[in-house]
Design a protein around this motif. Sequence first.
Motif, PDB file in Angstrom:
ATOM      1  N   PHE A 173       0.815  -1.211   0.000  1.00  0.00           N
ATOM      2  CA  PHE A 173       0.000   0.000   0.000  1.00  0.00           C
ATOM      3  C   PHE A 173       0.851   1.265   0.000  1.00  0.00           C
ATOM      4  CE2 PHE A 173      -3.214  -3.043   1.541  1.00  0.00           C
ATOM      5  CZ  PHE A 173      -4.218  -2.754   0.641  1.00  0.00           C
ATOM      6  N   SER A 174       2.043   1.224   0.614  1.00  0.00           N
ATOM      7  CA  SER A 174       2.919   2.392   0.554  1.00  0.00           C
ATOM      8  C   SER A 174       3.480   2.589  -0.846  1.00  0.00           C
ATOM      9  CB  SER A 174       4.067   2.249   1.561  1.00  0.00           C
ATOM     10  OG  SER A 174       4.897   1.152   1.229  1.00  0.00           O
ATOM     11  N   THR A 175       3.467   1.537  -1.675  1.00  0.00           N
ATOM     12  CA  THR A 175       3.924   1.621  -3.064  1.00  0.00           C
ATOM     13  C   THR A 175       2.793   2.014  -4.004  1.00  0.00           C
ATOM     14  OG1 THR A 175       5.566  -0.108  -2.611  1.00  0.00           O
ATOM     15  CG2 THR A 175       5.093   0.384  -4.913  1.00  0.00           C
ATOM     16  N   LEU A 176       1.601   1.503  -3.756  1.00  0.00           N
ATOM     17  CA  LEU A 176       0.469   1.788  -4.634  1.00  0.00           C
ATOM     18  C   LEU A 176       0.065   3.257  -4.601  1.00  0.00           C
ATOM     19  CD1 LEU A 176      -1.901  -1.289  -4.128  1.00  0.00           C
ATOM     20  CD2 LEU A 176      -0.547  -0.702  -6.149  1.00  0.00           C
ATOM     21  N   SER A 177       0.162   3.867  -3.439  1.00  0.00           N
ATOM     22  CA  SER A 177      -0.274   5.261  -3.304  1.00  0.00           C
ATOM     23  C   SER A 177       0.486   6.199  -4.238  1.00  0.00           C
ATOM     24  CB  SER A 177      -0.123   5.708  -1.848  1.00  0.00           C
ATOM     25  OG  SER A 177      -0.475   7.067  -1.700  1.00  0.00           O
ATOM     26  N   PRO A 178       1.834   6.198  -4.252  1.00  0.00           N
ATOM     27  CA  PRO A 178       2.535   7.102  -5.198  1.00  0.00           C
ATOM     28  C   PRO A 178       2.290   6.748  -6.653  1.00  0.00           C
ATOM     29  CG  PRO A 178       4.084   5.639  -4.072  1.00  0.00           C
ATOM     30  CD  PRO A 178       2.779   5.514  -3.360  1.00  0.00           C
ATOM     31  N   ILE A 179       2.097   5.462  -6.972  1.00  0.00           N
ATOM     32  CA  ILE A 179       1.784   5.081  -8.346  1.00  0.00           C
ATOM     33  C   ILE A 179       0.471   5.716  -8.780  1.00  0.00           C
ATOM     34  CG2 ILE A 179       1.126   3.147  -9.831  1.00  0.00           C
ATOM     35  CD1 ILE A 179       3.106   1.427  -8.346  1.00  0.00           C
ATOM     36  N   MET A 180      -0.520   5.705  -7.881  1.00  0.00           N
ATOM     37  CA  MET A 180      -1.809   6.329  -8.176  1.00  0.00           C
ATOM     38  C   MET A 180      -1.657   7.825  -8.395  1.00  0.00           C
ATOM     39  SD  MET A 180      -4.392   4.292  -5.600  1.00  0.00           S
ATOM     40  CE  MET A 180      -5.738   5.406  -6.000  1.00  0.00           C
ATOM     41  N   PHE A 181      -0.795   8.474  -7.583  1.00  0.00           N
ATOM     42  CA  PHE A 181      -0.575   9.907  -7.758  1.00  0.00           C
ATOM     43  C   PHE A 181       0.053  10.197  -9.117  1.00  0.00           C
ATOM     44  CE2 PHE A 181      -1.260  10.767  -3.203  1.00  0.00           C
ATOM     45  CZ  PHE A 181      -1.870  12.015  -3.288  1.00  0.00           C
ATOM     46  N   VAL A 182       1.027   9.386  -9.510  1.00  0.00           N
ATOM     47  CA  VAL A 182       1.669   9.579 -10.821  1.00  0.00           C
ATOM     48  C   VAL A 182       0.637   9.474 -11.934  1.00  0.00           C
ATOM     49  CG1 VAL A 182       3.300   8.626 -12.479  1.00  0.00           C
ATOM     50  CG2 VAL A 182       3.935   8.777 -10.070  1.00  0.00           C
ATOM     51  N   LEU A 183      -0.163   8.416 -11.917  1.00  0.00           N
ATOM     52  CA  LEU A 183      -1.155   8.206 -12.971  1.00  0.00           C
ATOM     53  C   LEU A 183      -2.238   9.277 -12.939  1.00  0.00           C
ATOM     54  CD1 LEU A 183      -1.547   4.311 -12.708  1.00  0.00           C
ATOM     55  CD2 LEU A 183      -0.152   5.620 -14.324  1.00  0.00           C
ATOM     56  N   LEU A 184      -2.656   9.672 -11.731  1.00  0.00           N
ATOM     57  CA  LEU A 184      -3.709  10.677 -11.593  1.00  0.00           C
ATOM     58  C   LEU A 184      -3.278  12.020 -12.167  1.00  0.00           C
ATOM     59  CD1 LEU A 184      -6.538  11.331 -10.339  1.00  0.00           C
ATOM     60  CD2 LEU A 184      -5.312  12.012  -8.271  1.00  0.00           C
ATOM     61  N   PHE A 185      -2.102  12.483 -11.767  1.00  0.00           N
ATOM     62  CA  PHE A 185      -1.653  13.797 -12.231  1.00  0.00           C
ATOM     63  C   PHE A 185      -1.206  13.749 -13.686  1.00  0.00           C
ATOM     64  CE2 PHE A 185      -1.711  14.905  -7.790  1.00  0.00           C
ATOM     65  CZ  PHE A 185      -1.915  16.279  -7.791  1.00  0.00           C
ATOM     66  N   ALA A 186      -0.628  12.641 -14.113  1.00  0.00           N
ATOM     67  CA  ALA A 186      -0.133  12.558 -15.495  1.00  0.00           C
ATOM     68  C   ALA A 186      -1.270  12.506 -16.497  1.00  0.00           C
ATOM     69  CB  ALA A 186       0.768  11.336 -15.653  1.00  0.00           C
ATOM     70  N   TYR A 187      -2.337  11.775 -16.185  1.00  0.00           N
ATOM     71  CA  TYR A 187      -3.386  11.538 -17.173  1.00  0.00           C
ATOM     72  C   TYR A 187      -4.695  12.291 -16.887  1.00  0.00           C
ATOM     73  CZ  TYR A 187      -0.423   7.823 -18.970  1.00  0.00           C
ATOM     74  OH  TYR A 187       0.624   7.121 -19.513  1.00  0.00           O
ATOM     75  N   VAL A 188      -4.936  12.668 -15.631  1.00  0.00           N
ATOM     76  CA  VAL A 188      -6.193  13.369 -15.314  1.00  0.00           C
ATOM     77  C   VAL A 188      -5.978  14.883 -15.241  1.00  0.00           C
ATOM     78  CG1 VAL A 188      -8.067  13.613 -13.643  1.00  0.00           C
ATOM     79  CG2 VAL A 188      -7.080  11.351 -14.088  1.00  0.00           C
ATOM     80  N   PHE A 189      -5.004  15.310 -14.420  1.00  0.00           N
ATOM     81  CA  PHE A 189      -4.767  16.738 -14.247  1.00  0.00           C
ATOM     82  C   PHE A 189      -3.725  17.286 -15.212  1.00  0.00           C
ATOM     83  CE2 PHE A 189      -5.956  15.470  -9.769  1.00  0.00           C
ATOM     84  CZ  PHE A 189      -7.244  15.957  -9.867  1.00  0.00           C
ATOM     85  N   GLY A 190      -2.880  16.414 -15.737  1.00  0.00           N
ATOM     86  CA  GLY A 190      -1.773  16.874 -16.581  1.00  0.00           C
ATOM     87  C   GLY A 190      -2.213  17.657 -17.790  1.00  0.00           C
ATOM     88  N   GLY A 191      -3.345  17.282 -18.385  1.00  0.00           N
ATOM     89  CA  GLY A 191      -3.827  17.983 -19.564  1.00  0.00           C
ATOM     90  C   GLY A 191      -4.294  19.394 -19.273  1.00  0.00           C
ATOM     91  N   SER A 192      -4.587  19.700 -18.001  1.00  0.00           N
ATOM     92  CA  SER A 192      -5.082  21.029 -17.635  1.00  0.00           C
ATOM     93  C   SER A 192      -4.000  21.925 -17.064  1.00  0.00           C
ATOM     94  CB  SER A 192      -6.215  20.882 -16.596  1.00  0.00           C
ATOM     95  OG  SER A 192      -7.269  20.082 -17.102  1.00  0.00           O
ATOM     96  N   ILE A 193      -2.826  21.365 -16.810  1.00  0.00           N
ATOM     97  CA  ILE A 193      -1.726  22.139 -16.226  1.00  0.00           C
ATOM     98  C   ILE A 193      -0.643  22.299 -17.290  1.00  0.00           C
ATOM     99  CG2 ILE A 193      -0.018  22.265 -14.379  1.00  0.00           C
ATOM    100  CD1 ILE A 193      -1.824  20.468 -12.716  1.00  0.00           C
ATOM    101  N   GLN A 194      -0.386  23.516 -17.683  1.00  0.00           N
ATOM    102  CA  GLN A 194       0.589  23.797 -18.731  1.00  0.00           C
ATOM    103  C   GLN A 194       1.881  24.349 -18.131  1.00  0.00           C
ATOM    104  OE1 GLN A 194       0.030  22.942 -21.919  1.00  0.00           O
ATOM    105  NE2 GLN A 194      -1.998  22.190 -21.308  1.00  0.00           N
ATOM    106  N   ILE A 195       2.992  23.729 -18.481  1.00  0.00           N
ATOM    107  CA  ILE A 195       4.308  24.219 -18.087  1.00  0.00           C
ATOM    108  C   ILE A 195       5.017  24.647 -19.365  1.00  0.00           C
ATOM    109  CG2 ILE A 195       6.486  23.675 -16.958  1.00  0.00           C
ATOM    110  CD1 ILE A 195       4.113  23.618 -15.082  1.00  0.00           C
ATOM    111  N   PRO A 196       5.207  25.957 -19.573  1.00  0.00           N
ATOM    112  CA  PRO A 196       5.780  26.433 -20.845  1.00  0.00           C
ATOM    113  C   PRO A 196       7.127  25.796 -21.155  1.00  0.00           C
ATOM    114  CG  PRO A 196       4.954  28.269 -19.516  1.00  0.00           C
ATOM    115  CD  PRO A 196       4.906  27.057 -18.647  1.00  0.00           C
TER     116      PRO A 196
END
Length: 267
Positions: free
Chosen positions: A31-54
């Motif tokens: 569970f200590s490993t699954l949590s950061p994996i979920m964060f990576v996938l969540l921000f990369a594929y869900v929020f990543g499209g809405s956050i622009q880094i020039p």
Amino acid sequence: MSTIVQALGDGAVVAKRNLIKIKRVPDLLVFSTLSPIMFVLLFAYVFGGSIQIPGMDYREFLMAGIFAQTVVFGATITGSGLADDIQKGVIDRFRSLPMARSAVLIGRTTSDLLNNVIVIVVMSATGLLVGWRIHSSFLEALAGFALLLLFAYALSWGMAIVGLMVRSPEVFNNASFIAIFPLTFIANTFVQQDNLPTPLRVFAEWNPVSAVTAAARELFGNTNPLFPKPDVWSLQHPVLTTLIWVVVFLVVFVPLAIRQYRKAVSR
């Protein structure tokens, strides 16, 4: 000198005990490993499209922040484990043994450091799968990972103090999250600090999590030379700033944790 050697030897025995516990209860590591994996996938594929880094891929900007957040949360395992040992009477049994008083804390922080190593390896593989890349040399990348782990180790001594002060792991989890969430989210972990309102931006600029995140980005080569340089010294020299924070944490937290341990086992 012999006292230090004894403390390190006893600490190694306690660390081995904690690692055996993980082996027998693998859910702790899973569970200590699954949590950061979920964060990576969540921000990369869900929020990543809405956050622009020039000028750069958000996933490369993101990973250093996820690494920093993960090792900070990993440091909380130290406090939770100590609170659990106190509640179950394990600390009292340790106290009856001819061992150094600091051994329990050394063993606990060391075993949790090794747990963070495993989590970072898994996270690195996940980051590579979603498009993250290291653009620096092997030694610079290695220094980036080492700095993250060193920061987490120093912070774990602070978590140890909280774990020794509370009455149960549940109380510790609630107490630690109150401090950890502002540190990891009011920072440059997921967005640029320049986009934050002024009070939050100032906090983020001097936040130790911002320093270790910026240091990791620099050492991994996940920076954009077109970005304007930060106005504050802490982010102009993130590696040095992180090392200063590590020294401050160790100098302050280690003696306080040992002192609190003596109080905690007597209650």
